[in-house]
Design an enzyme around this catalytic site. Structure first.
Site, PDB file in Angstrom:
ATOM      1  N   GLU A 145     -11.643   6.295  -6.301  1.00 23.10           N
ATOM      2  CA  GLU A 145     -13.375   5.205  -5.493  1.00 23.10           C
ATOM      3  C   GLU A 145     -13.833   3.533  -6.362  1.00 23.10           C
ATOM      4  OE1 GLU A 145     -14.632   5.669  -2.881  1.00 23.10           O
ATOM      5  OE2 GLU A 145     -14.184   8.123  -1.943  1.00 23.10           O
ATOM      6  N   ASP A 193     -11.680   0.234   3.670  1.00 23.94           N
ATOM      7  CA  ASP A 193     -11.626   0.175   2.554  1.00 23.94           C
ATOM      8  C   ASP A 193     -10.560   0.734   2.099  1.00 23.94           C
ATOM      9  OD1 ASP A 193     -12.463   3.073   3.343  1.00 23.94           O
ATOM     10  OD2 ASP A 193     -12.214   3.544   0.983  1.00 23.94           O
TER      11      ASP A 193
END
Length: 306
Positions: A145, A193
């Site tokens: 992330e 994403d």
């Protein structure tokens, strides 16, 4: 600068006191983390538990444990952006049981790396996803992330740290170049994403992901020569026309949907797969339409994945 033995001892004591007083805000969740690891370790140390229905099987005369096994082997790296506003916010999200989400690594805008889970354990980062025939990416991938609200560009410090992490993962786990992908690649109907500013080309140049060949567009897509229209006498130019660019022939049997599937995309929703492909490889005009130029890039990549 020279220190006396007394002054040196005092300095060391002060340093120890300073670091000793630095409280980890995640001490309680770290304790919970270790408790869960201990429970899993205890489970692994026992003989295999009987699965439902297995008690009805005719059992062997004694239990035999194989000597040939290992921990899981991650074979993919999935890159995300957090869609949150700070690293601290994400760390809190990943340490709250009610959220049911996590990742192996979190990398801040400042380049600081938080390794939150052993690579050999299963994080909950992919969700409902598919890549090729793999329908459980959580079980075979490492999730990374990047602290990013979903719209901003990625900081140089962050990408530099990411590249260092990827180098370690590729060397440690032998992950193929083609298996460095994004969350939007594996979940095209749900996720977008990392965002369109993510430097996939830069990663591919260092062996993390594939990219199309340089000069590809120039090779296939050539400006057409202008056409001169003569006047009524046939001797003087009356107008010069510039026709549309011409495109070299892609094999007539080329099937974009099949190419997307070969690369790995879930083509049960073709428009979503196209949009995910464009987010990764085109990064401009991220929509559900494949232009002629997009098809050239898709065809080139399709050949790499064969």
């Amino acid at each position: 600068m020279k220190y006396t033995s007394t002054a040196f001892f005092a300095l060391m004591l002060a340093s120890a006191s300073f670091f000793g007083c630095t409280k980890n805000p995640y001490a309680s969740t770290n304790k919970s983390h270790k408790k869960q690891l201990k429970a899993y370790a205890k489970q692994l140390r026992t003989t295999p538990a009987t699965n439902p229905g297995e008690e009805q099987l005719q059992q062997g005369d004694y239990w035999v444990g194989t000597t040939n096994f290992s921990l899981r082997r991650p074979n993919y790296v999935v890159i995300h952006h957090t869609a949150q506003h700070s690293t601290d916010q994400t760390l809190k999200t990943f340490t709250m049981p009610k959220t049911q989400v996590s990742a192996h690594y979190v990398i801040g805008r400042d380049g600081k790396v938080y390794h939150m889970l052993n690579d050999n354990l299963r994080a909950w980062h992919g969700g409902n996803s598919r890549w090729g025939s793999n329908t459980d990416l959580n079980s075979s991938s490492i999730g990374i992330e990047l602290d990013n609200d979903g719209y901003e560009a990625f900081a140089d410090e962050q990408i530099n740290s990411l590249l260092q992490v990827l180098a370690t993962l590729k060397k440690t786990h032998g992950i193929p170049a083609a298996n460095f992908i994004g969350h939007s690649d594996i979940a095209p109907t749900r996720k977008n994403d990392p965002n369109r500013t993510f430097p996939w080309k830069k990663l591919a140049e260092q062996g993390y992901g594939l990219w199309y060949d340089e000069g590809l567009i120039e090779k296939y897509y050539q400006p057409a020569a202008p056409i001169t229209v003569l006047d009524s006498t046939g001797t003087k130019p009356a107008v010069i026309l510039q026709p549309l660019d011409s495109i070299s022939t892609i094999p007539v049997q080329f099937n974009p949907k099949e190419a997307l599937r070969i690369i790995g995309y879930d083509t049960r929703d073709v428009p979503a797969a196209i949009k995910a492909f464009k987010l990764h490889f085109i990064q401009t005009e991220v929509d559900t339409i494949l232009t002629d130029k997009d098809k050239i890039i898709l065809y080139n990549l399709y050949q790499k994945y064969l």
